[in-house]
Design a protein around this motif. Structure first.
Motif, mmCIF file in Angstrom:
data_model
loop_
_atom_site.group_PDB
_atom_site.id
_atom_site.type_symbol
_atom_site.label_atom_id
_atom_site.label_comp_id
_atom_site.label_asym_id
_atom_site.label_seq_id
_atom_site.Cartn_x
_atom_site.Cartn_y
_atom_site.Cartn_z
ATOM 1 N N GLU A 1 0.825 -1.208 0.000
ATOM 2 C CA GLU A 1 0.000 0.000 0.000
ATOM 3 C C GLU A 1 0.863 1.263 0.000
ATOM 4 O O GLU A 1 1.957 1.275 0.573
ATOM 5 C CB GLU A 1 -0.911 0.012 1.231
ATOM 6 C CG GLU A 1 -1.980 -1.063 1.219
ATOM 7 C CD GLU A 1 -2.941 -0.901 0.042
ATOM 8 O OE1 GLU A 1 -3.323 0.254 -0.243
ATOM 9 O OE2 GLU A 1 -3.281 -1.909 -0.580
ATOM 10 N N ILE A 2 0.347 2.301 -0.621
ATOM 11 C CA ILE A 2 1.066 3.568 -0.696
ATOM 12 C C ILE A 2 0.532 4.549 0.348
ATOM 13 O O ILE A 2 -0.464 4.291 1.019
ATOM 14 C CB ILE A 2 0.980 4.191 -2.107
ATOM 15 C CG1 ILE A 2 -0.462 4.633 -2.414
ATOM 16 C CG2 ILE A 2 1.482 3.209 -3.144
ATOM 17 C CD1 ILE A 2 -0.572 5.482 -3.685
ATOM 18 N N ASP A 3 1.244 5.674 0.465
ATOM 19 C CA ASP A 3 0.894 6.749 1.397
ATOM 20 C C ASP A 3 0.831 6.246 2.845
ATOM 21 O O ASP A 3 0.015 6.702 3.650
ATOM 22 C CB ASP A 3 -0.437 7.412 1.002
ATOM 23 C CG ASP A 3 -0.363 8.053 -0.373
ATOM 24 O OD1 ASP A 3 0.738 8.469 -0.777
ATOM 25 O OD2 ASP A 3 -1.409 8.129 -1.046
ATOM 26 N N ARG A 4 1.700 5.329 3.163
ATOM 27 C CA ARG A 4 1.810 4.810 4.518
ATOM 28 C C ARG A 4 3.151 4.084 4.640
ATOM 29 O O ARG A 4 3.812 3.787 3.644
ATOM 30 C CB ARG A 4 0.680 3.843 4.852
ATOM 31 C CG ARG A 4 0.571 2.661 3.906
ATOM 32 C CD ARG A 4 -0.402 1.614 4.386
ATOM 33 N NE ARG A 4 0.098 0.936 5.587
ATOM 34 C CZ ARG A 4 -0.570 -0.015 6.235
ATOM 35 N NH1 ARG A 4 -1.792 -0.368 5.832
ATOM 36 N NH2 ARG A 4 -0.056 -0.594 7.289
ATOM 37 N N TYR A 5 3.539 3.795 5.897
ATOM 38 C CA TYR A 5 4.735 3.003 6.144
ATOM 39 C C TYR A 5 4.345 1.540 6.332
ATOM 40 O O TYR A 5 3.366 1.226 7.015
ATOM 41 C CB TYR A 5 5.475 3.504 7.384
ATOM 42 C CG TYR A 5 6.281 4.753 7.114
ATOM 43 C CD1 TYR A 5 7.550 4.674 6.552
ATOM 44 C CD2 TYR A 5 5.762 6.018 7.399
ATOM 45 C CE1 TYR A 5 8.288 5.815 6.281
ATOM 46 C CE2 TYR A 5 6.497 7.169 7.137
ATOM 47 C CZ TYR A 5 7.765 7.056 6.578
ATOM 48 O OH TYR A 5 8.486 8.185 6.308
ATOM 49 N N THR A 6 5.115 0.646 5.721
ATOM 50 C CA THR A 6 4.901 -0.791 5.828
ATOM 51 C C THR A 6 6.202 -1.451 6.254
ATOM 52 O O THR A 6 7.274 -1.115 5.727
ATOM 53 C CB THR A 6 4.438 -1.378 4.480
ATOM 54 O OG1 THR A 6 3.198 -0.777 4.091
ATOM 55 C CG2 THR A 6 4.263 -2.886 4.584
ATOM 56 N N THR A 7 6.125 -2.370 7.193
ATOM 57 C CA THR A 7 7.302 -3.123 7.623
ATOM 58 C C THR A 7 7.407 -4.401 6.804
ATOM 59 O O THR A 7 6.455 -5.188 6.731
ATOM 60 C CB THR A 7 7.219 -3.467 9.115
ATOM 61 O OG1 THR A 7 7.218 -2.266 9.891
ATOM 62 C CG2 THR A 7 8.403 -4.321 9.537
ATOM 63 N N LEU A 8 8.549 -4.596 6.168
ATOM 64 C CA LEU A 8 8.845 -5.808 5.420
ATOM 65 C C LEU A 8 9.950 -6.557 6.151
ATOM 66 O O LEU A 8 11.059 -6.046 6.303
ATOM 67 C CB LEU A 8 9.282 -5.480 3.989
ATOM 68 C CG LEU A 8 8.307 -4.655 3.140
ATOM 69 C CD1 LEU A 8 8.871 -4.432 1.750
ATOM 70 C CD2 LEU A 8 6.938 -5.324 3.068
ATOM 71 N N SER A 9 9.645 -7.751 6.624
ATOM 72 C CA SER A 9 10.607 -8.541 7.390
ATOM 73 C C SER A 9 11.190 -9.649 6.529
ATOM 74 O O SER A 9 10.464 -10.299 5.747
ATOM 75 C CB SER A 9 9.930 -9.151 8.621
ATOM 76 O OG SER A 9 9.458 -8.133 9.488
ATOM 77 N N ALA A 10 12.479 -9.867 6.672
ATOM 78 C CA ALA A 10 13.138 -10.932 5.932
ATOM 79 C C ALA A 10 12.489 -12.270 6.239
ATOM 80 O O ALA A 10 12.191 -12.588 7.394
ATOM 81 C CB ALA A 10 14.620 -10.967 6.289
ATOM 82 N N GLY A 11 12.229 -13.034 5.190
ATOM 83 C CA GLY A 11 11.606 -14.342 5.355
ATOM 84 C C GLY A 11 10.114 -14.353 5.180
ATOM 85 O O GLY A 11 9.493 -15.418 5.238
#
Length: 574
Positions: free
Chosen positions: A559-569
């Motif tokens: 999603e845009i216009d927001r922060y997203t956490t992407l975790s390895a794995g």
């Protein structure tokens, strides 16, 4: 007058041609109607970020007085927003005149506590472990023990300190126990995982061998006392520490090959410059050749500064390298370099061909000659207006007193305005400092600058540390008018994965590469999150992450216009 072909940016003769035909300032492109200024608003006092740096400046003209301070933007208490650490000086000579030494100050960001739309800071230094400690220079931030909490390395005139954070705003000094007791004058430091074992190592850039007893009287052409040039003193060896993954570090400077050559280091930036998947190190030296240390993937580095084209200026001259940052300004997938220098030298723009070979295109790009009047320190690639292209902001301030006694009566003889260059997307930049507004038109001796989204509204703000002056916070007012995507890239242990690279692709749009990093600039630590401007592109984006250990994962709809956490794995593997 012949028109310069911008497709020739990067060819060695292009720089000379640009100067010869006088076409270096031929870039014209006004901002769009949605970009009405001013683009920044100064908000330190109103937000409670009150701090005054003390340099100890006196008629003794001790050289360290004009070098600090840096600043750190990092999440000290684990609440998801950026706190601020401000570095204090004092007197380089403990026997000098007494000054009001309040020490370093830690300010907690209260964003969203009372009013989600207001920015407010609270001084939480007491009990934090970050107060007074000698004559400070700068800071680096990263999680060295993989507990998910930000740790700090503080540089200084006489020694450096490693402090372990607890995610609650408290820090314990683990310098001695960790084996990082680094004596001498250090300015910039950087955390990097150079051996790809998932644990952050530490580079500490050292400057000069100096003490009050070694201070040398220097004079200008009129005979008036001035600050000495750096070559009056000996350069000091920088250090590389490998993380032993047990709370301790080993000094591997010699074993890694970094002792073979060194200069008075002021700026440092880490990135994979030759595209082999291993983190390299670039060091900007004051008045001597810069070093590009390419990782040999066996625990050693080789200095490719000269053969890469990044050691010297466009005419083969060493410059007074201060600040540095790496980023992909031309969107070709590799890391380019911007280096700030002394007034009269002009800043350097090193364009990477993808293999770790560079051409200095500062003249062609319109940066070199426009920066000539300024002494640049803190610098960063940042997308100010969120159009998807990386711009450049430098914070400036002289280091030398005027040779004329009458000029010395000015209120602040070292003060200069900041400078903002907008990326035109054709290899060139235009000076849009005027669009920045009064916030960029101050007259301070600026040094460190930390870059990050302080108010979490989707654009990059700047905290500026001024020598012998008040701190400034420049809130971006233009970037959030366009779409953006923010990413926090976490490694397997839940720590910010410094060095991870993200390729962001809007539907039907162009892919842009950005790197998670906290280093660069000058003596400062910046927001480790990745923020990519999308312009008018709406809808989810695809993200491909190249992790420091070489793994690649993809997320098809972020999603845009927001922060997203992407975790390895957690992504799709290739």
């Amino acid at each position: 007058m012949p028109k310069l072909n911008l497709s020739d940016v990067g060819r060695p003769w292009g720089i000379v041609a640009c100067l010869a035909i006088g076409a270096c300032s031929a870039f014209e492109a006004g901002p769009g109607t949605d970009l009405a200024g001013p683009w920044f608003r100064e908000a330190a006092m109103e937000s409670g970020l009150t701090f005054e740096h003390v340099s100890g400046r006196s008629d003794r003209l001790y050289y360290p007085e004009v070098i600090p301070p840096g600043v750190a933007l990092f999440d000290a208490d684990g609440d998801g927003d950026l706190d601020v650490l401000l570095i204090q000086g004092g007197s380089p000579d403990d026997a000098g005149p007494k000054v009001d030494r309040q020490g370093n100050r830690l300010f907690r960001n209260e964003l969203g506590v009372n009013d989600p739309d207001s920015l407010r800071f609270t001084d939480v230094t007491e009990g934090s472990g970050l107060g007074a400690d000698g004559y400070g220079m700068g800071a680096a931030a990263g999680d060295v023990d993989n507990d998910g909490c930000a740790d700090l390395y503080l540089t200084g005139l006489r020694r450096g300190r490693l402090l372990r954070g607890d995610c609650a705003g408290h820090f314990a000094d683990v310098t001695a126990a960790s084996g990082t007791a680094d004596e001498g004058w250090s300015v910039s430091a950087a955390f990097l995982d150079f051996d790809r074992d998932g644990w952050l190592d530490l580079f500490v850039g050292h400057y000069l061998v100096w003490s009050p007893d070694l201070n040398t009287p220097c004079h200008g052409a009129s005979g008036r006392r001035v600050y000495c040039a750096p070559e009056v003193y000996r350069a000091q060896q920088s250090h590389l520490y490998r993380n032993n993954r047990d709370g301790t570090f080993s000094d591997v400077t010699d074993a890694a090959g970094l002792a073979t050559t060194f200069g008075p280091a002021l700026g440092a930036s880490t990135a994979d410059f030759n595209g082999d998947g291993w983190i390299d190190l670039y060091v900007a030296n004051d008045g001597t050749e810069n070093q590009l240390w390419l990782n040999q993937r066996d625990g050693t580095f080789a200095d490719h500064g000269l053969i890469s084209g990044t050691a010297l200026g466009p005419f083969g001259q060493p410059k007074a390298g201060m600040g540095v940052d790496a980023g992909d300004f031309d969107d070709d997938g590799d890391e380019d370099l911007i280096v700030t220098n002394l007034a009269g030298e002009g800043h350097d723009l090193y364009v990477n061909d993808g293999s770790g070979t560079f051409v200095n295109a500062a003249a062609e790009a319109g940066i070199g000659h426009r920066s000539l009047p300024y002494t640049g320190f803190g610098v960063a690639w940042l997308d100010v207006d969120n159009d998807g292209r990386l711009d450049v902001l430098t914070v400036n301030g002289s280091i030398q007193l005027p040779d004329s006694p009458s000029d010395a009566q000015e209120t602040d003889v070292l003060g200069q305005r900041q400078q903002l260059f907008r990326n035109l997307g054709n290899g060139g930049f235009e000076d849009v400092t005027a669009m920045g507004g009064p916030a960029l038109e101050g007259h301070d001796a600026s040094r460190g600058a930390a870059f990050g989204d302080v108010d979490n509204d989707g654009d990059i703000d700047v905290v500026v540390a001024n020598n012998e002056g008040p701190v400034q916070i420049l809130l971006n007012t233009v970037g959030s008018r366009r779409h953006w995507v923010g990413l926090r890239l976490l490694g397997p242990n839940g720590s910010d994965s410094l060095g991870a690279r993200a390729a962001v692709t809007p539907a039907g749009g162009s892919t842009r590469w950005r790197r998670a990093r906290s280093d660069g600039s000058y003596g400062s630590a910046s927001d480790p999150r990745v923020l990519v401007g999308l312009g008018s592109d709406a809808g989810p984006v695809g993200v491909r992450v190249l992790w420091p250990d070489g793994r690649i994962e993809e997320w098809s709809s972020v999603e845009i216009d927001r922060y997203t956490t992407l975790s390895a794995g957690t992504g799709d593997t290739r």
